[in-house]
Enzyme design. Structure first.
Site, PDB file in Angstrom:
ATOM      1  N   GLU A 160      19.802 -28.457 -17.436  1.00 11.12           N
ATOM      2  CA  GLU A 160      20.287 -27.537 -18.471  1.00 11.12           C
ATOM      3  C   GLU A 160      19.339 -27.568 -19.675  1.00 11.12           C
ATOM      4  O   GLU A 160      19.755 -27.401 -20.815  1.00 11.12           O
ATOM      5  CB  GLU A 160      21.669 -27.941 -18.957  1.00 11.12           C
ATOM      6  CG  GLU A 160      22.786 -27.800 -17.960  1.00 11.12           C
ATOM      7  CD  GLU A 160      24.113 -28.183 -18.587  1.00 11.12           C
ATOM      8  OE1 GLU A 160      25.080 -27.443 -18.415  1.00 11.12           O
ATOM      9  OE2 GLU A 160      24.181 -29.233 -19.272  1.00 11.12           O
ATOM     10  N   HIS A 204      33.999 -28.307 -20.534  1.00 10.55           N
ATOM     11  CA  HIS A 204      34.056 -29.239 -21.647  1.00 10.55           C
ATOM     12  C   HIS A 204      35.526 -29.494 -21.956  1.00 10.55           C
ATOM     13  O   HIS A 204      36.273 -28.529 -22.181  1.00 10.55           O
ATOM     14  CB  HIS A 204      33.359 -28.652 -22.873  1.00 10.55           C
ATOM     15  CG  HIS A 204      31.883 -28.486 -22.708  1.00 10.55           C
ATOM     16  ND1 HIS A 204      31.076 -27.990 -23.718  1.00 10.55           N
ATOM     17  CD2 HIS A 204      31.049 -28.754 -21.671  1.00 10.55           C
ATOM     18  CE1 HIS A 204      29.819 -27.954 -23.296  1.00 10.55           C
ATOM     19  NE2 HIS A 204      29.782 -28.410 -22.055  1.00 10.55           N
ATOM     20  N   HIS A 222      30.237 -23.142 -14.422  1.00  8.60           N
ATOM     21  CA  HIS A 222      30.499 -23.718 -15.749  1.00  8.60           C
ATOM     22  C   HIS A 222      31.415 -22.779 -16.516  1.00  8.60           C
ATOM     23  O   HIS A 222      31.147 -21.587 -16.647  1.00  8.60           O
ATOM     24  CB  HIS A 222      29.181 -23.897 -16.508  1.00  8.60           C
ATOM     25  CG  HIS A 222      29.260 -24.858 -17.652  1.00  8.60           C
ATOM     26  ND1 HIS A 222      30.152 -24.713 -18.694  1.00  8.60           N
ATOM     27  CD2 HIS A 222      28.555 -25.989 -17.927  1.00  8.60           C
ATOM     28  CE1 HIS A 222      29.989 -25.702 -19.553  1.00  8.60           C
ATOM     29  NE2 HIS A 222      29.030 -26.502 -19.111  1.00  8.60           N
ATOM     30  N   ASP A 254      24.262 -33.707 -29.599  1.00  8.64           N
ATOM     31  CA  ASP A 254      24.249 -32.796 -28.452  1.00  8.64           C
ATOM     32  C   ASP A 254      23.277 -31.630 -28.607  1.00  8.64           C
ATOM     33  O   ASP A 254      23.683 -30.476 -28.805  1.00  8.64           O
ATOM     34  CB  ASP A 254      25.663 -32.273 -28.164  1.00  8.64           C
ATOM     35  CG  ASP A 254      25.699 -31.318 -26.963  1.00  8.64           C
ATOM     36  OD1 ASP A 254      24.731 -31.296 -26.185  1.00  8.64           O
ATOM     37  OD2 ASP A 254      26.695 -30.596 -26.819  1.00  8.64           O
ATOM     38  N   ARG A 314      29.985 -17.206 -24.452  1.00  9.22           N
ATOM     39  CA  ARG A 314      30.524 -17.123 -25.812  1.00  9.22           C
ATOM     40  C   ARG A 314      31.676 -16.135 -25.922  1.00  9.22           C
ATOM     41  O   ARG A 314      32.107 -15.808 -27.014  1.00  9.22           O
ATOM     42  CB  ARG A 314      29.406 -16.714 -26.787  1.00  9.22           C
ATOM     43  CG  ARG A 314      28.240 -17.687 -26.824  1.00  9.22           C
ATOM     44  CD  ARG A 314      28.633 -19.005 -27.447  1.00  9.22           C
ATOM     45  NE  ARG A 314      27.519 -19.947 -27.480  1.00  9.22           N
ATOM     46  CZ  ARG A 314      27.622 -21.213 -27.860  1.00  9.22           C
ATOM     47  NH1 ARG A 314      28.792 -21.686 -28.249  1.00  9.22           N
ATOM     48  NH2 ARG A 314      26.570 -22.002 -27.855  1.00  9.22           N
ATOM     49  N   ASP A 351      26.728 -35.899 -18.204  1.00  5.84           N
ATOM     50  CA  ASP A 351      25.598 -35.241 -18.857  1.00  5.84           C
ATOM     51  C   ASP A 351      24.749 -36.301 -19.555  1.00  5.84           C
ATOM     52  O   ASP A 351      25.243 -37.025 -20.416  1.00  5.84           O
ATOM     53  CB  ASP A 351      26.105 -34.218 -19.880  1.00  5.84           C
ATOM     54  CG  ASP A 351      24.991 -33.389 -20.490  1.00  5.84           C
ATOM     55  OD1 ASP A 351      24.125 -33.981 -21.168  1.00  5.84           O
ATOM     56  OD2 ASP A 351      24.993 -32.157 -20.310  1.00  5.84           O
ATOM     57  N   HIS A 365      19.936 -30.411 -26.279  1.00  8.45           N
ATOM     58  CA  HIS A 365      19.146 -30.698 -25.092  1.00  8.45           C
ATOM     59  C   HIS A 365      17.655 -30.492 -25.349  1.00  8.45           C
ATOM     60  O   HIS A 365      17.253 -29.634 -26.120  1.00  8.45           O
ATOM     61  CB  HIS A 365      19.587 -29.811 -23.935  1.00  8.45           C
ATOM     62  CG  HIS A 365      21.025 -30.002 -23.539  1.00  8.45           C
ATOM     63  ND1 HIS A 365      21.584 -29.356 -22.466  1.00  8.45           N
ATOM     64  CD2 HIS A 365      22.004 -30.786 -24.059  1.00  8.45           C
ATOM     65  CE1 HIS A 365      22.855 -29.715 -22.354  1.00  8.45           C
ATOM     66  NE2 HIS A 365      23.130 -30.572 -23.320  1.00  8.45           N
ATOM     67  N   HIS A 413      24.406 -33.655 -15.029  1.00  4.79           N
ATOM     68  CA  HIS A 413      23.589 -32.744 -15.827  1.00  4.79           C
ATOM     69  C   HIS A 413      22.376 -33.530 -16.322  1.00  4.79           C
ATOM     70  O   HIS A 413      22.531 -34.529 -17.026  1.00  4.79           O
ATOM     71  CB  HIS A 413      24.372 -32.220 -17.038  1.00  4.79           C
ATOM     72  CG  HIS A 413      25.302 -31.094 -16.727  1.00  4.79           C
ATOM     73  ND1 HIS A 413      26.313 -30.697 -17.581  1.00  4.79           N
ATOM     74  CD2 HIS A 413      25.366 -30.246 -15.660  1.00  4.79           C
ATOM     75  CE1 HIS A 413      26.951 -29.677 -17.053  1.00  4.79           C
ATOM     76  NE2 HIS A 413      26.397 -29.385 -15.886  1.00  4.79           N
ATOM     77  N   HIS A 460      24.438 -35.922 -23.361  1.00  2.00           N
ATOM     78  CA  HIS A 460      25.712 -36.209 -24.015  1.00  2.00           C
ATOM     79  C   HIS A 460      26.018 -37.704 -24.062  1.00  2.00           C
ATOM     80  O   HIS A 460      26.414 -38.225 -25.109  1.00  2.00           O
ATOM     81  CB  HIS A 460      26.857 -35.488 -23.289  1.00  2.00           C
ATOM     82  CG  HIS A 460      26.780 -34.001 -23.370  1.00  2.00           C
ATOM     83  ND1 HIS A 460      27.676 -33.162 -22.740  1.00  2.00           N
ATOM     84  CD2 HIS A 460      25.905 -33.182 -24.016  1.00  2.00           C
ATOM     85  CE1 HIS A 460      27.363 -31.900 -22.991  1.00  2.00           C
ATOM     86  NE2 HIS A 460      26.285 -31.889 -23.750  1.00  2.00           N
ATOM     87  N   GLU A 487      33.559 -32.807 -18.152  1.00  2.00           N
ATOM     88  CA  GLU A 487      32.196 -33.185 -18.544  1.00  2.00           C
ATOM     89  C   GLU A 487      32.215 -34.268 -19.622  1.00  2.00           C
ATOM     90  O   GLU A 487      33.012 -34.204 -20.565  1.00  2.00           O
ATOM     91  CB  GLU A 487      31.443 -31.961 -19.048  1.00  2.00           C
ATOM     92  CG  GLU A 487      29.984 -32.256 -19.387  1.00  2.00           C
ATOM     93  CD  GLU A 487      29.174 -31.012 -19.670  1.00  2.00           C
ATOM     94  OE1 GLU A 487      28.092 -31.145 -20.281  1.00  2.00           O
ATOM     95  OE2 GLU A 487      29.601 -29.905 -19.282  1.00  2.00           O
ATOM     96  N   TYR A 544      31.927 -21.698 -23.107  1.00  2.00           N
ATOM     97  CA  TYR A 544      32.039 -22.644 -24.216  1.00  2.00           C
ATOM     98  C   TYR A 544      33.281 -22.380 -25.067  1.00  2.00           C
ATOM     99  O   TYR A 544      33.782 -23.279 -25.753  1.00  2.00           O
ATOM    100  CB  TYR A 544      30.798 -22.557 -25.113  1.00  2.00           C
ATOM    101  CG  TYR A 544      29.524 -23.023 -24.454  1.00  2.00           C
ATOM    102  CD1 TYR A 544      29.476 -24.191 -23.700  1.00  2.00           C
ATOM    103  CD2 TYR A 544      28.350 -22.284 -24.588  1.00  2.00           C
ATOM    104  CE1 TYR A 544      28.302 -24.615 -23.103  1.00  2.00           C
ATOM    105  CE2 TYR A 544      27.161 -22.694 -24.001  1.00  2.00           C
ATOM    106  CZ  TYR A 544      27.141 -23.860 -23.254  1.00  2.00           C
ATOM    107  OH  TYR A 544      25.978 -24.276 -22.656  1.00  2.00           O
TER     108      TYR A 544
END
Length: 279
Positions: free
Chosen positions: A256, A107, A67, A224, A37, A176, A226, A211, A179, A142, A70
């Protein structure tokens, strides 16, 4: 062999992640390159990376998937946010050379009102600025759920980005499961059809990682969120078909799900129990 792992905390360095992966029987793992973040990145310890490479070889751990945070938006309208994405990605790719031959997933981004075509152009421009011919890391776009102004909710959008990348040999895709299901690709009832469409539009040779996530939301919801394997709208039978699909054999799978290390170990054991050894 089913190559499966999970998302691990990178706070202790590569060796700590390697030991955590080995402790739960993971053959691969994913980690954030920096605060997911924010923008802070811990310096890489060259000795730690070297020790990890030796440990990974001894314990059959490979296919590291880094990864991006975000907060990275490779098609942002705000010049400061776009510059952050480009400088962060360039720095991450340099750092990943301490573990050569790895994967780097991001992403694609949100066009925030500029339109999908403008977003695609900016993402490709970002990749053209950061990719280097000599790098050993493959960068993965992704697949997204298509919420809001996300780019990458349709296979055609990923293809359009790749078509504009000059060093496209360094670019692939991470699929994913949450997703694509939330995005309207029916992997539960028509996995063959979804993979055939992916092959026609993008090319299965571009698919480098999966993923593995169940979804808290119904098919086509564009949400989205999980869920634990077998406890969401995708369901355990669909994951059994997925990990055993001949087109996906040999690819690394990364969990994930909302889990801790022990929970990941249980999910890895569960999926391994559903894996059919090749004849």
């Amino acid at each position: 062999m089913l190559r499966i792992g999970c998302h691990l905390s990178a706070s202790g360095g590569f060796m700590a992640m390697g030991r955590a992966a080995a402790s739960i029987g993971a053959g691969c793992f994913q980690f954030f390159t920096r605060n997911p973040r924010g923008g802070a990145a811990k310096a890489v310890d060259p000795q730690d990376a070297a020790d990890f490479r030796a440990f990974a070889a001894q314990n059959d751990i490979c296919c590291l998937l880094a990864h991006a945070p975000y907060t990275l938006n490779a098609c942002a309208a705000d010049p400061k946010i776009l510059n952050f994405a480009r400088t962060t990605m360039a720095d991450d790719l340099q750092r990943m050379e301490y573990v050569p031959g790895s994967l780097y997933n991001f992403h694609p981004g949100s066009h925030v009102g500029q339109g999908t075509e403008a977003g695609i152009e900016l993402i490709a421009e970002t990749l053209n600025l950061v990719l280097r011919p000599e790098q050993s890391t493959t960068v993965l776009l992704e697949t997204m759920a298509g919420k809001g102004s996300e780019v990458g909710g349709r296979f055609e959008e990923l293809r359009a980005v790749i078509d504009r990348v000059e060093l496209d040999s360094h670019v692939g895709v991470c699929l994913d499961t949450c997703h694509v299901s939330d995005g309207g690709y029916d992997i539960v009832h028509d996995l063959d059809g979804v993979l055939e469409e992916f092959d026609r539009v993008v090319g299965l040779e571009r698919l480098r990682a999966i993923h593995v996530n169940d979804s808290k939301n119904p098919f086509g919801s564009h949400k989205d969120r999980h869920e634990l394997i077998g406890q969401g709208s995708i369901g355990l039978e669909a994951f059994e078909r997925l990990i055993n699909h001949p087109a996906l054999r040999g690819l690394p799978f990364y969990l994930e799900t909302p889990n801790d290390l022990a929970g990941y170990g249980q999910e890895i054991a569960l999926l391994r129990s559903l894996y059919h050894q090749a004849d």
